[in-house]
Design a protein around this motif. Structure first.
Motif, mmCIF file in Angstrom:
data_model
loop_
_atom_site.group_PDB
_atom_site.id
_atom_site.type_symbol
_atom_site.label_atom_id
_atom_site.label_comp_id
_atom_site.label_asym_id
_atom_site.label_seq_id
_atom_site.Cartn_x
_atom_site.Cartn_y
_atom_site.Cartn_z
ATOM 1 N N SER A 78 12.161 -6.127 -3.198
ATOM 2 C CA SER A 78 11.642 -6.349 -1.937
ATOM 3 C C SER A 78 10.102 -7.330 -2.155
ATOM 4 O O SER A 78 9.680 -7.215 -2.908
ATOM 5 N N GLN A 79 10.238 -8.240 -1.272
ATOM 6 C CA GLN A 79 8.873 -8.873 -1.328
ATOM 7 C C GLN A 79 7.727 -8.216 -1.290
ATOM 8 O O GLN A 79 6.879 -8.566 -2.040
ATOM 9 N N PHE A 80 7.870 -7.114 -0.432
ATOM 10 C CA PHE A 80 6.652 -6.098 -0.370
ATOM 11 C C PHE A 80 6.406 -5.463 -1.903
ATOM 12 O O PHE A 80 5.059 -5.634 -2.335
ATOM 13 N N LYS A 81 7.312 -5.168 -2.526
ATOM 14 C CA LYS A 81 7.188 -4.338 -3.660
ATOM 15 C C LYS A 81 6.908 -5.478 -4.631
ATOM 16 O O LYS A 81 5.958 -5.156 -5.616
ATOM 17 N N MET A 82 7.380 -6.643 -4.687
ATOM 18 C CA MET A 82 7.156 -7.626 -5.677
ATOM 19 C C MET A 82 5.595 -7.998 -5.479
ATOM 20 O O MET A 82 4.880 -8.059 -6.605
ATOM 21 N N SER A 83 5.144 -8.313 -4.355
ATOM 22 C CA SER A 83 3.659 -8.562 -3.973
ATOM 23 C C SER A 83 2.750 -7.309 -4.559
ATOM 24 O O SER A 83 1.713 -7.697 -5.001
ATOM 25 N N GLN A 84 3.126 -6.156 -4.425
ATOM 26 C CA GLN A 84 2.533 -5.193 -4.930
ATOM 27 C C GLN A 84 2.262 -5.066 -6.300
ATOM 28 O O GLN A 84 1.240 -4.996 -6.890
ATOM 29 N N LEU A 85 3.297 -5.390 -7.113
ATOM 30 C CA LEU A 85 3.519 -5.432 -8.479
ATOM 31 C C LEU A 85 2.274 -6.396 -9.055
ATOM 32 O O LEU A 85 1.849 -6.332 -9.889
ATOM 33 N N ALA A 86 2.738 -7.865 -8.395
ATOM 34 C CA ALA A 86 1.948 -8.817 -8.741
ATOM 35 C C ALA A 86 0.458 -8.658 -8.675
ATOM 36 O O ALA A 86 -0.332 -8.901 -9.595
ATOM 37 N N SER A 87 0.055 -7.699 -7.579
ATOM 38 C CA SER A 87 -1.270 -7.513 -7.394
ATOM 39 C C SER A 87 -1.928 -6.347 -8.410
ATOM 40 O O SER A 87 -2.790 -6.438 -8.925
ATOM 41 N N GLU A 88 -1.069 -5.368 -8.812
ATOM 42 C CA GLU A 88 -1.058 -4.398 -9.778
ATOM 43 C C GLU A 88 -1.416 -5.179 -10.960
ATOM 44 O O GLU A 88 -2.526 -5.014 -11.753
#
Length: 144
Positions: A78-88
């Motif tokens: 999901s876009q939500f999890k992808m953005s979380q991963l990119a932030s990490e």
């Protein structure tokens, strides 16, 4: 968009109008061509995601068994999890110069300023009255 027809900007940006045309052709998997029997293929709100590290069943884009509004039910794709991963990943970068170098490039890049110029022209010439998302509005409902 007529005001921008054929306009060219710096950085190889330009506007060319297009037309939408319809067709009478039926496509191979059109619902009108698929026979109306229980064994025929049809669309579904259920999907499966699988690779060597992940296996999920999604219902309406959410992991099966979770409610739509629960962030824990967000799929790994999901876009939500992808953005979380990119932030990490960004936060784990050891070399601060890499981050600051990218930000400097992004903020001062000629192509970015060329693109911003095009966007400003389009907003002021072709999209008059268009209100950007997230812009506060006054009591009349218009942006201030």
């Amino acid at each position: 968009m007529k005001a921008l027809n054929g306009k060219l900007w710096k950085g190889a940006y330009g506007y060319q109008p297009f037309t939408v045309q319809t067709t009478e052709l039926e496509f191979q998997f059109s619902r009108r061509l698929v026979p109306a029997n229980p064994d025929s293929p049809r669309g579904s709100n259920i999907s499966a995601v699988w690779n060597y590290h992940l296996g999920e069943t999604l219902v309406n884009g959410v992991i099966q068994g979770w409610k739509q509004d629960d962030a824990r039910g967000a799929s790994a794709i999901s876009q939500f999890k992808m953005s979380q991963l990119a932030s990490e990943v960004s936060n784990q970068l050891a070399d601060q110069q890499v981050r600051s170098g990218y930000v400097a490039f992004r903020d001062h890049s000629q192509s970015v300023s060329d693109r911003e110029k095009v966007k400003d022209d389009v907003r002021s010439n072709a999209l008059k009255g268009w209100i950007k998302n997230g812009v506060p509005r006054n009591s009349t409902g218009l942006s201030s």
